[in-house]
Design an enzyme around this catalytic site. Structure first.
Site, mmCIF file in Angstrom:
data_model
loop_
_atom_site.group_PDB
_atom_site.id
_atom_site.type_symbol
_atom_site.label_atom_id
_atom_site.label_comp_id
_atom_site.label_asym_id
_atom_site.label_seq_id
_atom_site.Cartn_x
_atom_site.Cartn_y
_atom_site.Cartn_z
ATOM 1 N N ASP A 1 0.902 -1.265 -0.290
ATOM 2 C CA ASP A 1 0.076 -0.200 0.136
ATOM 3 C C ASP A 1 0.587 1.088 -0.322
ATOM 4 O O ASP A 1 1.607 0.935 0.952
ATOM 5 C CB ASP A 1 -0.691 -0.058 1.066
ATOM 6 C CG ASP A 1 -2.327 0.865 1.451
ATOM 7 O OD1 ASP A 1 -2.121 1.810 0.558
ATOM 8 O OD2 ASP A 1 -2.511 1.477 2.187
ATOM 9 N N ASN B 1 -0.739 4.619 -0.393
ATOM 10 C CA ASN B 1 -1.324 6.213 0.587
ATOM 11 C C ASN B 1 -2.212 6.279 1.274
ATOM 12 O O ASN B 1 -2.869 5.743 1.920
ATOM 13 C CB ASN B 1 -2.383 6.100 -0.700
ATOM 14 C CG ASN B 1 -3.820 5.089 -0.953
ATOM 15 O OD1 ASN B 1 -3.604 3.738 -0.528
ATOM 16 N ND2 ASN B 1 -4.339 5.786 -1.931
ATOM 17 N N ASP C 1 -4.614 3.660 2.668
ATOM 18 C CA ASP C 1 -6.094 3.394 2.449
ATOM 19 C C ASP C 1 -6.284 1.693 3.170
ATOM 20 O O ASP C 1 -7.097 1.294 2.785
ATOM 21 C CB ASP C 1 -6.258 3.701 1.502
ATOM 22 C CG ASP C 1 -6.413 2.802 0.479
ATOM 23 O OD1 ASP C 1 -5.254 1.945 0.261
ATOM 24 O OD2 ASP C 1 -6.311 2.772 -0.943
ATOM 25 N N ASP D 1 -1.683 -0.938 -3.623
ATOM 26 C CA ASP D 1 -1.881 -0.662 -5.048
ATOM 27 C C ASP D 1 -1.020 0.085 -5.821
ATOM 28 O O ASP D 1 0.502 -0.346 -5.726
ATOM 29 C CB ASP D 1 -2.338 0.890 -5.037
ATOM 30 C CG ASP D 1 -1.148 1.653 -3.552
ATOM 31 O OD1 ASP D 1 -0.225 1.096 -3.891
ATOM 32 O OD2 ASP D 1 -1.842 2.053 -3.032
ATOM 33 N N ASP E 1 -3.583 -10.058 -16.096
ATOM 34 C CA ASP E 1 -4.903 -10.915 -16.352
ATOM 35 C C ASP E 1 -5.590 -10.471 -16.829
ATOM 36 O O ASP E 1 -6.367 -9.264 -17.497
ATOM 37 C CB ASP E 1 -4.997 -11.283 -14.787
ATOM 38 C CG ASP E 1 -5.713 -12.223 -14.388
ATOM 39 O OD1 ASP E 1 -5.957 -13.288 -15.173
ATOM 40 O OD2 ASP E 1 -5.362 -12.910 -13.250
ATOM 41 N N ASP F 1 -7.617 -15.955 -17.677
ATOM 42 C CA ASP F 1 -9.101 -16.907 -16.401
ATOM 43 C C ASP F 1 -9.142 -18.089 -17.141
ATOM 44 O O ASP F 1 -10.210 -17.425 -18.032
ATOM 45 C CB ASP F 1 -9.385 -15.814 -16.355
ATOM 46 C CG ASP F 1 -9.933 -16.021 -14.418
ATOM 47 O OD1 ASP F 1 -9.555 -16.336 -13.511
ATOM 48 O OD2 ASP F 1 -11.183 -15.587 -14.559
ATOM 49 N N GLU G 1 -5.300 -20.531 -17.724
ATOM 50 C CA GLU G 1 -5.569 -20.957 -16.632
ATOM 51 C C GLU G 1 -6.510 -22.859 -17.267
ATOM 52 O O GLU G 1 -7.607 -22.286 -17.830
ATOM 53 C CB GLU G 1 -6.750 -20.581 -15.995
ATOM 54 C CG GLU G 1 -6.331 -20.772 -13.959
ATOM 55 C CD GLU G 1 -8.162 -20.277 -13.739
ATOM 56 O OE1 GLU G 1 -7.786 -20.255 -12.469
ATOM 57 O OE2 GLU G 1 -8.639 -19.847 -13.718
ATOM 58 N N HIS H 1 -2.998 -17.341 -6.027
ATOM 59 C CA HIS H 1 -3.545 -16.696 -5.180
ATOM 60 C C HIS H 1 -5.369 -17.479 -5.468
ATOM 61 O O HIS H 1 -6.136 -16.906 -3.795
ATOM 62 C CB HIS H 1 -4.255 -15.204 -5.996
ATOM 63 C CG HIS H 1 -4.910 -15.194 -7.711
ATOM 64 N ND1 HIS H 1 -4.334 -15.916 -8.195
ATOM 65 C CD2 HIS H 1 -6.530 -15.637 -7.683
ATOM 66 C CE1 HIS H 1 -5.020 -16.590 -9.222
ATOM 67 N NE2 HIS H 1 -6.294 -15.609 -8.649
ATOM 68 N N ASP H 2 -4.695 -18.136 -5.222
ATOM 69 C CA ASP H 2 -5.857 -18.826 -5.283
ATOM 70 C C ASP H 2 -5.828 -20.441 -4.294
ATOM 71 O O ASP H 2 -6.565 -21.196 -4.338
ATOM 72 C CB ASP H 2 -6.988 -20.073 -6.377
ATOM 73 C CG ASP H 2 -7.393 -19.229 -7.058
ATOM 74 O OD1 ASP H 2 -8.357 -17.846 -7.311
ATOM 75 O OD2 ASP H 2 -7.757 -18.565 -8.733
HETATM 76 C C1 GLC Z 1 -10.150 -18.168 -11.776
HETATM 77 C C2 GLC Z 1 -9.217 -16.914 -11.043
HETATM 78 C C3 GLC Z 1 -10.031 -16.933 -9.693
HETATM 79 C C4 GLC Z 1 -11.802 -16.473 -9.645
HETATM 80 C C5 GLC Z 1 -12.552 -17.349 -11.012
HETATM 81 C C6 GLC Z 1 -13.506 -16.838 -11.422
HETATM 82 O O1 GLC Z 1 -9.976 -19.597 -11.239
HETATM 83 O O2 GLC Z 1 -7.972 -17.214 -10.394
HETATM 84 O O3 GLC Z 1 -9.151 -15.993 -8.765
HETATM 85 O O4 GLC Z 1 -12.220 -16.434 -8.904
HETATM 86 O O5 GLC Z 1 -11.502 -17.855 -12.305
HETATM 87 O O6 GLC Z 1 -12.419 -15.224 -12.458
HETATM 88 CA CA CA Z 2 -3.270 2.599 -1.167
#
Ligand code: GLC
Ligand code: CA
Length: 557
Positions: A22, A24, A26, A30, A99, A200, A257, A333-334
């Site tokens: 971050d 700023n 908040d 970012d 992405d 995605d 993906e 991230h999943d």
């Molecule tokens: C992919 C992304 C995931 C998202 C899903 C729907 O699996 O990696 O984070 O929730 O697609 O877009």
């Molecule tokens: Ca921020």
């Protein structure tokens, strides 16, 4: 245009911008925050950054519900912040992969707002609308985020399709106008100079003709939508059109993906003559150890069995060799944090185990991906209360399985969530041991993992034995070795439940990789006495002896 295979020699570092830095105060990470950390990523040695979505979005699914593909989410900054980040990344020799989320948009996207107004709206056919069947949903598909994939809309008396959340209506790729819109979005970013796309759920874009019911067991409420939709009959055609109209004009990197894809599918999409994608993210190894009750799917808390893991990764290595190209990842991230899911986050072994996992994966054939914090050995957060969760997939699953259907008790489900929730990956990056780990001086959008006082980038950079410097060395080895990049793969003793060992072969040279996945002292002889140790996570080498979570790599000439 003439293209090189730089993406085969690259290592990708994934940034989840919301949780990175971050600038700023908040409480939300970012773009200027990321810009200020680019040197850190460069120092690790990564070549490419994959940036999770930063586009305008109501953020129901943390940016995977896009309402404007050509603008930046306010919380992340402005387009000029983006341009500055891109410029600085390029000046450091880092590439930026965006992405591309085009299976669906947000329900707030202008196209959908128009589409739902009336059946004859010019945008109606941008999405997938159907009449009710006998007063019900048009088919039996269940959403990835629980419940039906269909949402009834009063205005026109029809349902729209959403494979994910209600706020993520699926685009109708059968409509050529939709495809043209997507090509134009891609060109917009490529012409700015971005270096590729992570696409995605791209293998869900072609829906089966007539949208038939999927197979399901009697006690299941809905059919598995992945099985019903993945790798649809027009997918190759759509990807080839994308290549011909857009990708072939740029020297960029692409990774699709692809939940539910098989090696055979991946060869089709990434094959040398397919003109589709460079590589895919497959899910086999991260889907291991699902619940025995299939209705609960991934929600479980059992550890992965090493033999199954070896079989899964080896299958992909062997089948794609010479025919396609693998992406290598433990987490993103999943997914839960690698060290917690595949080894151990017990403080006694954490650092060794994290290095062991890094070695095991990065010495394989394919392009390695490192998820932010993995290079520090960041761990799962181990929540115990439902109120600690933020992710809608986890919250929806709890509601459906505990509250609505009562197929699992509360304590078991909390244990499953703790083990598998996507939130494990989304706690903010741990930069130092100051308040909020140096991520923000404000109130963080999401609680930090309290172990940041121990596990953080500053501590890693100050310790020559850290996971960070070990990853740096792994990456450097790859950058200087065709054997590591191109060598073919041979798994050793696949039924060994404790050790993951394999060889790579290239032009008369052999790489031998040995990893002890247990906390026990073991002994194994693969001929390492004849090799030269290239890297190992203990500072001395005990040759045939393997200590707790020991991992070592030999070059055999
Ligand atoms: C992919 C992304 C995931 C998202 C899903 C729907 O699996 O990696 O984070 O929730 O697609 O877009
Ligand atoms: Ca921020």
């Amino acid at each position: 245009m003439a293209k090189s295979d730089w993406w085969k020699k690259s290592v990708v570092y994934q940034v989840y911008p919301r949780s990175y830095q971050d600038s700023n105060n908040d409480g939300i990470g970012d773009l200027p925050g990321l810009t200020s950390r680019l040197e850190y990523i460069k120092k690790l040695g990564a070549d490419v950054i994959w940036l999770n979505p930063i586009y305008k979005s109501p953020d129901k699914d943390n940016g995977y519900d896009i309402s404007d593909y050509r603008n930046i989410q306010d919380a992340y900054g402005t387009m000029s912040d983006f341009d500055e980040m891109l410029k600085k990344a390029h000046s450091l020799g880092l590439k930026i992969m965006m992405d591309l989320v085009v299976n669906h948009t947000s329900d707030q996207h202008k196209w959908f707002q128009e589409s739902k107004k009336s059946k004859d709206n010019p945008y109606r056919d941008y999405y997938i609308w159907r009449d009710p069947v006998d007063g019900h949903e048009p088919n039996n598909w269940g959403s990835y985020f629980n419940g039906s994939t269909w949402k009834f809309d009063e205005t026109t008396g029809q349902y729209y399709l959403h494979l994910f959340a209600e706020g993520q209506p699926d685009l109708n790729w059968e409509n050529p106008k939709v495809r043209d819109e997507v090509w134009s979005v891609m060109k917009f970013w490529l012409d700015k100079g971005v270096d590729g796309f992570r696409m995605d759920v791209i293998n869900l874009i072609s829906k089966p003709a007539g949208l038939p019911d999927g197979p399901k067991a009697d006690d299941e409420r809905y059919a598995d939508v992945g099985k019903a939709v993945a790798d649809g009959h027009r997918l190759n055609e759509f990807l080839q059109e994308m290549n011909q109209k857009v990708l072939s004009k740029y020297d960029v990197m692409t990774v699709g993906e692809m939940p539910d894809s098989t090696p055979q599918d991946a060869i089709e999409y990434t094959g040398l003559d397919s003109n589709e994608l460079n590589m895919v993210f497959q899910f086999d190894h991260v889907n291991l150890s699902p619940n025995k009750d299939i209705r609960l799917g991934k929600w479980n808390d059992e550890p992965v069995k090493l033999v199954e893991l070896k079989k899964s990764l080896s299958k992909w290595e062997n089948e794609l060799d010479g025919k396609g190209w693998n992406s290598l990842y433990w987490n993103n991230h999943d997914q839960p944090r690698a060290v917690s899911r595949f080894a151990t986050d017990d403080p006694k072994y954490r650092v060794r185990a994290a290095k062991m996992l890094g070695t095991t994966l990065q010495m394989m054939q394919g392009t390695p991906y490192v998820y932010e914090g993995e290079e520090l050995g960041m761990t799962n957060v181990h929540y115990t209360k439902l109120s600690q969760y933020e992710d809608l997939e986890s919250l929806n699953a709890y509601k459906e399985f505990v509250d609505d259907e009562e197929i699992v008790d509360k304590d078991s489900m909390l244990s499953y969530l703790a083990d598998r929730t996507r939130d494990n990956a989304r706690t903010p990056m741990q930069w130092d041991d100051s308040e909020n780990a140096g991520f923000t001086k404000g109130k963080p959008w999401f609680e930090l993992n309290p172990n940041y006082t121990e596990i953080n980038a500053k501590a890693s950079l100050d310790d020559k034995d850290s996971v960070f410097y070990y990853y740096q060395k792994l990456i450097d080895l790859r950058h200087h070795s065709d054997l590591i990049v191109y060598g073919n793969y041979e798994v050793l003793d696949i039924d060994d439940k404790e050790v993951f060992a394999y060889k790579r072969h290239y032009k008369g040279q052999t790489l031998l990789v040995i990893s002890n996945f247990t906390d026990k002292e073991l002994s194994r002889d693969y001929g390492q006495n004849d090799g030269e140790l290239l890297i190992g996570n203990y500072n001395d080498d005990k040759e045939t002896n393997l200590r707790a979570y020991e991992s070592k790599v030999y070059l055999i000439r």
